[in-house]
Design a protein around this motif. Structure first.
Motif, PDB file in Angstrom:
ATOM      1  N   GLY A   1       0.817  -1.195   0.000  1.00 53.64           N
ATOM      2  CA  GLY A   1       0.000   0.000   0.000  1.00 53.64           C
ATOM      3  C   GLY A   1       0.853   1.249   0.000  1.00 53.64           C
ATOM      4  N   SER A   2       0.201   2.387  -0.061  1.00 58.67           N
ATOM      5  CA  SER A   2       0.925   3.656  -0.154  1.00 58.67           C
ATOM      6  C   SER A   2       1.845   3.884   1.044  1.00 58.67           C
ATOM      7  CB  SER A   2      -0.065   4.812  -0.283  1.00 58.67           C
ATOM      8  OG  SER A   2      -0.769   4.730  -1.503  1.00 58.67           O
ATOM      9  N   LYS A   3       1.393   3.525   2.262  1.00 62.57           N
ATOM     10  CA  LYS A   3       2.232   3.726   3.447  1.00 62.57           C
ATOM     11  C   LYS A   3       3.485   2.865   3.391  1.00 62.57           C
ATOM     12  CE  LYS A   3      -1.366   5.166   6.712  1.00 62.57           C
ATOM     13  NZ  LYS A   3      -2.045   4.864   8.000  1.00 62.57           N
ATOM     14  N   ALA A   4       3.312   1.603   2.982  1.00 61.62           N
ATOM     15  CA  ALA A   4       4.470   0.707   2.890  1.00 61.62           C
ATOM     16  C   ALA A   4       5.444   1.179   1.816  1.00 61.62           C
ATOM     17  CB  ALA A   4       4.005  -0.717   2.603  1.00 61.62           C
ATOM     18  N   ILE A   5       4.913   1.629   0.692  1.00 61.15           N
ATOM     19  CA  ILE A   5       5.783   2.138  -0.383  1.00 61.15           C
ATOM     20  C   ILE A   5       6.505   3.385   0.093  1.00 61.15           C
ATOM     21  CG2 ILE A   5       5.858   3.046  -2.735  1.00 61.15           C
ATOM     22  CD1 ILE A   5       3.329   1.399  -3.314  1.00 61.15           C
ATOM     23  N   GLY A   6       5.766   4.268   0.816  1.00 61.86           N
ATOM     24  CA  GLY A   6       6.378   5.480   1.343  1.00 61.86           C
ATOM     25  C   GLY A   6       7.510   5.175   2.304  1.00 61.86           C
ATOM     26  N   ALA A   7       7.318   4.156   3.146  1.00 63.93           N
ATOM     27  CA  ALA A   7       8.358   3.786   4.107  1.00 63.93           C
ATOM     28  C   ALA A   7       9.611   3.286   3.390  1.00 63.93           C
ATOM     29  CB  ALA A   7       7.822   2.709   5.048  1.00 63.93           C
ATOM     30  N   LEU A   8       9.418   2.596   2.275  1.00 63.14           N
ATOM     31  CA  LEU A   8      10.558   2.074   1.528  1.00 63.14           C
ATOM     32  C   LEU A   8      11.268   3.137   0.707  1.00 63.14           C
ATOM     33  CD1 LEU A   8       9.015  -1.296   0.255  1.00 63.14           C
ATOM     34  CD2 LEU A   8      10.865  -1.050   1.918  1.00 63.14           C
ATOM     35  N   THR A   9      10.528   4.142   0.294  1.00 59.55           N
ATOM     36  CA  THR A   9      11.094   5.167  -0.596  1.00 59.55           C
ATOM     37  C   THR A   9      11.394   6.489   0.101  1.00 59.55           C
ATOM     38  OG1 THR A   9       8.854   5.857  -1.249  1.00 59.55           O
ATOM     39  CG2 THR A   9       9.944   4.173  -2.611  1.00 59.55           C
ATOM     40  N   GLY A  10      10.986   6.603   1.370  1.00 61.02           N
ATOM     41  CA  GLY A  10      11.221   7.845   2.097  1.00 61.02           C
ATOM     42  C   GLY A  10      10.264   8.952   1.724  1.00 61.02           C
ATOM     43  N   LEU A  11       9.080   8.602   1.216  1.00 64.44           N
ATOM     44  CA  LEU A  11       8.084   9.591   0.807  1.00 64.44           C
ATOM     45  C   LEU A  11       6.815   9.421   1.628  1.00 64.44           C
ATOM     46  CD1 LEU A  11       8.487   9.189  -3.057  1.00 64.44           C
ATOM     47  CD2 LEU A  11       9.413  11.052  -1.654  1.00 64.44           C
ATOM     48  N   GLU A  12       6.024  10.474   1.670  1.00 68.11           N
ATOM     49  CA  GLU A  12       4.759  10.394   2.375  1.00 68.11           C
ATOM     50  C   GLU A  12       3.738   9.610   1.547  1.00 68.11           C
ATOM     51  OE1 GLU A  12       3.295  14.197   3.490  1.00 68.11           O
ATOM     52  OE2 GLU A  12       5.100  14.762   4.604  1.00 68.11           O
ATOM     53  N   ALA A  13       2.793   9.001   2.253  1.00 66.47           N
ATOM     54  CA  ALA A  13       1.780   8.202   1.572  1.00 66.47           C
ATOM     55  C   ALA A  13       0.987   9.033   0.578  1.00 66.47           C
ATOM     56  CB  ALA A  13       0.847   7.565   2.593  1.00 66.47           C
ATOM     57  N   LYS A  14       0.675  10.278   0.932  1.00 68.43           N
ATOM     58  CA  LYS A  14      -0.102  11.119   0.011  1.00 68.43           C
ATOM     59  C   LYS A  14       0.691  11.435  -1.258  1.00 68.43           C
ATOM     60  CE  LYS A  14       1.096  15.513   2.290  1.00 68.43           C
ATOM     61  NZ  LYS A  14       0.529  16.720   2.972  1.00 68.43           N
ATOM     62  N   THR A  15       2.018  11.492  -1.140  1.00 67.10           N
ATOM     63  CA  THR A  15       2.846  11.698  -2.333  1.00 67.10           C
ATOM     64  C   THR A  15       2.779  10.475  -3.236  1.00 67.10           C
ATOM     65  OG1 THR A  15       4.362  13.131  -1.097  1.00 67.10           O
ATOM     66  CG2 THR A  15       5.179  12.195  -3.158  1.00 67.10           C
ATOM     67  N   ILE A  16       2.807   9.299  -2.625  1.00 63.54           N
ATOM     68  CA  ILE A  16       2.675   8.062  -3.388  1.00 63.54           C
ATOM     69  C   ILE A  16       1.327   8.025  -4.093  1.00 63.54           C
ATOM     70  CG2 ILE A  16       2.574   5.548  -3.258  1.00 63.54           C
ATOM     71  CD1 ILE A  16       5.372   6.718  -2.809  1.00 63.54           C
ATOM     72  N   ASP A  17       0.261   8.422  -3.387  1.00 69.96           N
ATOM     73  CA  ASP A  17      -1.077   8.452  -3.994  1.00 69.96           C
ATOM     74  C   ASP A  17      -1.106   9.375  -5.205  1.00 69.96           C
ATOM     75  OD1 ASP A  17      -2.115   6.681  -2.152  1.00 69.96           O
ATOM     76  OD2 ASP A  17      -2.843   8.246  -0.798  1.00 69.96           O
ATOM     77  N   CYS A  18      -0.493  10.533  -5.074  1.00 74.68           N
ATOM     78  CA  CYS A  18      -0.465  11.494  -6.194  1.00 74.68           C
ATOM     79  C   CYS A  18       0.288  10.925  -7.387  1.00 74.68           C
ATOM     80  CB  CYS A  18       0.172  12.802  -5.743  1.00 74.68           C
ATOM     81  SG  CYS A  18      -0.842  13.784  -4.616  1.00 74.68           S
ATOM     82  N   ARG A  19       1.369  10.220  -7.130  1.00 75.26           N
ATOM     83  CA  ARG A  19       2.143   9.625  -8.224  1.00 75.26           C
ATOM     84  C   ARG A  19       1.338   8.547  -8.931  1.00 75.26           C
ATOM     85  NH1 ARG A  19       8.540   9.196  -6.462  1.00 75.26           N
ATOM     86  NH2 ARG A  19       8.866  11.465  -6.245  1.00 75.26           N
ATOM     87  N   PHE A  20       0.610   7.751  -8.153  1.00 70.97           N
ATOM     88  CA  PHE A  20      -0.247   6.737  -8.762  1.00 70.97           C
ATOM     89  C   PHE A  20      -1.329   7.385  -9.629  1.00 70.97           C
ATOM     90  CE2 PHE A  20       1.069   3.266  -5.761  1.00 70.97           C
ATOM     91  CZ  PHE A  20       1.312   2.315  -6.738  1.00 70.97           C
TER      92      PHE A  20
END
Length: 264
Positions: A220-239
């Motif tokens: 999920g976005s939180k797990a991806i954020g933890a691996l990439t050093g980004l916030e979950a909302k940033t991951i959501d925006c990229r998706f």
């Protein structure tokens, strides 16, 4: 429905003089060299010319390689390379034959080469297809499926045709083997070509594809954020940006497209 049709005039039989009789060592070496050029070349013009020359050496006066992709239950597209009668690609597109093409239908469920006459027309539309194909260079045809790991979602089919109804009655084992090799190499080239076009059209970056890999792995976005050093909302925006570029409603659909076109 997307169509990308290429055509190239067939060569006269005199243009093939000196290339050996079918089954001879010289003929075999020539066909193998041409098939290898398909594997190593990237220029579409070269691919079409080599495809035409190879098809003629395999005994065809007309030939089509068709790549079919079904994105979901409602969306489907195809691309094809054609040599022979110049009217066939336009007629195929105009009649939207891919929806009722019995040779394609066969290739979606079978993997063995077969003569066109051994494929039963399942509808009046398929009978019309067969009649029209016969008028435009395919009185008989050797149908060679090119399956893929995506199953019915993606398949290729090589159609080697002739105006002589008996042209493929006796198919040499070597010719059949080479036809299958030609089908698979054309399928690989077409997949590569379409994949590269999708990357360019959707402006996908390595970061975008890595994001899709994370989704494929079930993160999920939180797990991806933890691996990439980004916030979950940033991951959501990229998706959201990736989905918009691919023209799909959500990240699961984006992963399906990426898998279908060989990006993952």
């Amino acid at each position: 429905d997307h169509r990308d049709l290429h055509s190239f005039p067939t060569r006269r039989s005199s243009d093939l003089d000196g290339r050996g009789e079918p089954g001879s060592a010289h003929w075999l070496a020539r066909v193998l060299a041409l098939v290898d050029r398909i594997r190593t070349s990237e220029a579409a013009e070269d691919i079409v010319q080599v495809f035409g020359e190879t098809a003629q050496l395999l005994g065809a006066s007309s030939a089509t390689f068709l790549s079919f992709v079904r994105d979901d239950a409602l969306l489907a597209s195809y691309r094809s390379v054609h040599v022979g009668h110049p009217a066939w690609p336009a007629e195929y597109a105009r009649g939207e034959w891919f929806t009722e093409d019995p040779w394609l239908a066969y290739s979606l469920r079978e993997s063995e080469p077969v003569l066109s006459r051994d494929i039963q027309a399942a509808s009046a539309k398929q009978q019309q297809f067969t009649a029209q194909a016969s008028r435009l260079g395919y009185a008989t045809a050797l149908i060679v499926p090119a399956p893929s790991p995506q199953g019915q979602a993606r398949v290729g089919v090589l159609c080697l045709g002739s105006t002589d109804p008996a042209a493929f009655d006796a198919v040499l084992p070597a010719r059949l083997l080479l036809a299958r090799s030609l089908a698979m190499e054309m399928h690989a080239w077409m997949r590569h070509s379409v994949r590269e076009e999708l990357v360019r059209r959707a402006r996908l970056t390595d970061t975008d594809i890595e994001l899709l890999r994370h989704e494929l792995a079930g993160r999920g976005s939180k797990a991806i954020g933890a691996l990439t050093g980004l916030e979950a909302k940033t991951i959501d925006c990229r998706f959201q940006r990736v989905c918009g570029r691919l023209g799909v409603p959500n990240r699961r659909a984006a992963v399906r497209i990426a898998l279908l076109y060989g990006l993952l």
